[in-house]
Scaffold this active site. Structure first.
Site, PDB file in Angstrom:
ATOM      1  N   LYS A 146       0.862  -1.189   0.000  1.00  0.00           N
ATOM      2  CA  LYS A 146       0.000   0.000   0.000  1.00  0.00           C
ATOM      3  C   LYS A 146       0.894   1.233   0.000  1.00  0.00           C
ATOM      4  O   LYS A 146       2.078   1.192   0.360  1.00  0.00           O
ATOM      5  CB  LYS A 146      -0.945   0.018   1.206  1.00  0.00           C
ATOM      6  N   ASP A 193      -1.664  -0.913  10.826  1.00  0.00           N
ATOM      7  CA  ASP A 193      -2.220  -0.838   9.472  1.00  0.00           C
ATOM      8  C   ASP A 193      -2.591  -2.208   8.911  1.00  0.00           C
ATOM      9  O   ASP A 193      -2.989  -2.324   7.756  1.00  0.00           O
ATOM     10  CB  ASP A 193      -1.254  -0.119   8.520  1.00  0.00           C
TER      11      ASP A 193
END
Length: 276
Positions: free
Chosen positions: A8, A137
């Site tokens: 990401k 995350d």
């Protein structure tokens, strides 16, 4: 069973406030990109095999392999559910210490695979709960769609942000940025314009409006890293930024980029490019 945990990038990152527990409240947009590791998990054939084995390729894990986030994913599920004995193998393509979430992605995908292999029937909401216990995350990678993140990066909501049709270029120098270093010059403050509002707008309006608060301290300690961002803009990037707390940078381009030319511009660095 084989799966491909993806990386990401952080489209902007605002450090909003310091929490009583010592952590910081953030605002960021997580955006999945198709730079992928390879994770294989198969049931062990030998009845006398250990509960799990784990092997990693194409990277060196600092510390005991049993502390790898993939192993933590197995252990956190095994504490609550009956899991089969498994063999786990991970081939790393996502650079470590890059702000790309590679380890978190590996763990989240391991949770999803083990849920399927063991027929646990856990919902995405429940898998996100487990993932959040592994890393801030990590939960993002359960649904793996663009998300506006708050809290320590663990409170997620959908965002309409869409980079389809743009070309992404990643560049990572051989520099490690510690969390302490990244926070060293950050002064927490709520942004004037919410990041989610900026990210929902046109990409060509992001430059000068969207920012990463960690860049100030990182550039002060490593002036060469600011030159990477400047060079991405000189190449024609519509928007460029450091991802997370670094040390990778990304540039968003309207046209495809020749990866060999990118490598020539950034010798000795990890370089990757993909039309999204």
């Amino acid at each position: 069973m084989v799966t491909f945990p993806n990386a990401k990038i952080n489209l902007g990152l605002d450090v909003v406030s310091k929490r009583p527990d010592g952590y910081h409240n953030l605002e960021t947009v997580f955006y999945p990109i198709p730079l992928e590791d390879v994770l294989e998990i198969t049931p062990a054939e030998d009845a006398d095999a250990p509960d799990y084995t784990f092997t990693m390729y194409n990277a060196v894990f600092e510390g005991d392999n049993n502390d790898n986030l993939v192993v933590k994913a197995y252990k956190i599920l095994a504490a609550d559910h009956k899991l089969p004995k498994v063999q786990m193998a991970l081939y790393k393509n996502i650079p470590t210490g890059a702000g790309l979430g590679g380890g978190s992605a590996d763990a989240a995908f391991a949770l999803k695979m083990l849920n399927e292999i063991a027929s646990l029937g856990l919902s995405d909401d429940k898998l996100e709960e487990y993932a959040a216990r592994i890393g801030a995350d990590c939960a993002f990678f359960i649904r793996n769609t663009p998300a506006y993140a708050t809290g320590i990066g663990n409170i997620l909501s959908p965002t309409p942000c869409n980079l389809k049709g743009y070309t992404l270029v990643l560049v990572k120098p051989d520099i490690h940025i510690s969390t302490k270093e990244a926070y060293s010059l950050v002064r927490p403050a709520a942004p004037e314009t919410p990041l989610t509002e900026i990210a929902a707008g046109p990409v060509n309006e992001w430059k000068g409006r969207m920012k990463n608060d960690f860049e100030k301290s990182v550039f002060a300690a490593h002036p060469s890293m600011e030159k990477i961002k400047d060079k991405l803009y000189s190449m024609g990037a519509i928007y460029a930024s450091m991802s997370g707390s670094g040390s990778s940078f990304f540039g968003i381009f309207g046209q495809e980029q020749d990866i060999e030319k990118v490598k020539e511009l950034f010798p000795g660095m990890f370089c990757w490019s993909k039309r999204l």
